[in-house]
Scaffold this motif. Structure first.
Motif: not given
Length: 529
Positions: A384-386, A401-403, A421-422
């Motif tokens: 998924i691309y944010l 945000f990713q978490n 990603d992070m």
């Protein structure tokens, strides 16, 4: 007299040492897309004595070559074999990538800067971020060595050739000609002559007919075949997908051998002061129209004919260069493509993961927390691309945000895990996430990487596109070194795909590719005469 004998011994020792220090005149890397070691075992009794059996009897045979990353496909496998590094380093994560600005899928090697010869496609190896075996040979020889690749498909041809090669050739899907890209500086005269002659595939295709090469009663290796009648396929130049169909049949490998014969006849390979390199690719996957069938007579026939093609390749090399002067390296690509279909009445574990519904629900969840924005850019290849621009404008911490998104996604049915990603960038990942880290590249990777439970299907709700079945099986993949003093032996320990390139360059006595961190296989180093 003693002085004469001593001098003679000294000369013989020096001569022997000099011979040992020589590299092979030619290296031929034979990569068989989707080659399965279990199929070689099942079909072994139908092979002749001078093809696959010869490799197995005269070569150093590794029975378990492992690609240490997820979502292996043709492009990522070839890039790993020829650079000695994983996608996280060499940058080729798959055959295709998604362009979210243009909202379409494009070939990973697409490059609008270069035109095609005998094709309308635009390709170059620029997306490959590491050097290859051929590149290092070109550097070491100061350009004297000839490096070419011949393959059914553009991805395997260009990647196995590398950046500094003389050329890479593949069969164009539209016209059946041997195509290349203007990135490489020329087309040998014998390739142009072949393309424009009555020998070209486009001239012969209408007369091609694929039928079993053995008596039908000998096709007994797979007891699960449903159709109990001989197959019969014809190919017509005016029909849709005629050339992709040819390439997925045994005729595709025969076309590779036909062009290879031209190179060996007219290219003076093995005659230069420095070694030459030929990369040859074959196909051993399902036939184009049989992707939904796991067990077929066609796949057994394809292996029987592949055996004959390998026999022809060995004979061509032996005749022109000599196998004793040539290093043969044969490997598979570590995956097998199939579209499984189950009877409706069959009850199995699993379910259907709907990617569009998933992203819609995730966006609603994120809007409830962060405000009314389109937070999701898209879903591609289980990633998924944010909307990074919106996140930056709202001054939201990207890792947080990713978490938050990952925690929500992990509650979906069928989801085995979610990696951000992070997390992969920070190095905080554990061994469970290692496949994701090695199999993706930080440039172009999604913000959220989803792994699904085996048995689940991924449905993108695209018309005429089948849901993809999730399987996590390892594909038994062989690796064989033969010729140039390699001693016959069978090795059953697991070896890494990233160890292939440094083993080849070790025999060539050159540096390994610039992103390779693995050592050569010690059996190749120790048993070489």
């Amino acid at each position: 007299m003693r002085k004469f004998i001593s001098s003679l011994i000294a000369i013989l020792v020096v001569t022997n040492l000099h011979a040992q220090q020589q590299a092979p005149k030619l290296v031929v890397c034979v990569t068989v897309d989707q080659l399965r070691g279990d199929y070689i075992e099942y079909f072994y009794n139908t092979f002749g004595e001078h093809g696959i059996k010869r490799l197995m009897n005269e070569g150093a045979v590794y029975h378990n070559l492992r690609f240490g990353f997820s979502n292996v496909d043709q492009a990522s496998a070839f890039a790993t074999l020829f650079t000695g590094s994983n996608p996280c380093t060499h940058g080729v994560t798959g055959n295709k990538v998604y362009d979210f600005d243009r909202l379409l899928e494009v070939p990973s090697l697409f490059d609008s800067e270069y035109l095609g010869n005998f094709t309308r496609d635009n390709y170059s190896p620029k997306r490959l971020l590491a050097s290859t075996i051929g590149d290092e040979l070109k550097i070491a020889s100061k350009g004297q060595s000839e490096v070419y690749a011949i393959a059914p498909d553009a991805e395997s041809a260009i990647i196995s050739a590398g950046h500094a090669a003389n050329g890479a050739f593949w069969i164009d899907n539209s016209n059946g000609k041997w195509a290349t890209t203007t990135y490489y500086k020329g087309v040998p005269w014998y390739v142009e002559k072949y393309n424009n002659s009555h020998e070209s595939l486009s001239v012969r295709i209408d007369a091609m007919n694929w039928r079993p090469v053995l008596p039908f009663e000998r096709y007994t290796a797979l007891p699960y075949v449903q159709e109990k009648v001989p197959f019969n396929y014809t190919f017509k130049s005016k029909t849709l997908n005629c050339y992709p169909k040819v390439k997925s049949s045994p005729f595709g490998n025969k076309e590779v051998n036909r062009l290879l014969a031209q190179f060996l006849e007219y290219g003076a390979f093995g005659t230069r002061p420095t070694p030459d390199l030929l990369s040859v690719s074959y196909y051993a996957g399902n036939y184009f129209d049989n992707m939904s069938k796991e067990y077929t007579y066609e796949i057994q026939d394809a292996y029987i004919q592949l055996d004959k093609d390998i026999e022809e390749l060995l004979n061509l090399i032996d005749k022109k260069v000599g196998l004793k002067n040539t290093l043969i390296v044969l490997s598979g690509t570590g995956y097998f493509k199939a579209e499984e279909e189950y009877p409706e009445s069959m009850q199995l574990s699993g379910g259907v993961f709907h990617s569009k519904r998933c992203t819609a629900l995730l966006n609603m969840y994120l809007m409830a927390i962060y405000g009314q924005k389109d937070w999701i850019k898209g879903f591609y290849n289980n990633q998924i691309y944010l909307n990074r621009k919106a996140i930056e404008e709202q001054k939201i911490n990207l890792a947080d945000f990713q978490n938050e998104a990952a925690d929500f996604l992990s509650q979906f049915s069928g989801v085995a895990g979610v990696t951000t990603d992070m997390t992969l960038r920070s190095g905080a990942w554990n061994e469970k996430m290692a496949d994701f880290q090695r199999g993706t590249h930080h440039l172009g990777r999604g913000d959220l990487i989803i792994s699904l439970q085996p048995g689940w299907k991924v449905d993108h709700e695209v018309p005429n596109e089948k849901a993809k079945q999730v399987r996590n099986n390892a594909v038994q993949t062989p690796l064989i070194f033969m010729g140039y003093g390699i001693q016959p032996q069978h090795i059953y320990r697991e070896v890494k795909a990233t160890e292939v390139a440094p083993s080849v360059t070790h025999v060539l006595r050159i540096r390994p590719p610039n992103a390779c961190n693995d050592y050569p296989l010690h059996e190749i180093c120790e048993t070489k005469k």
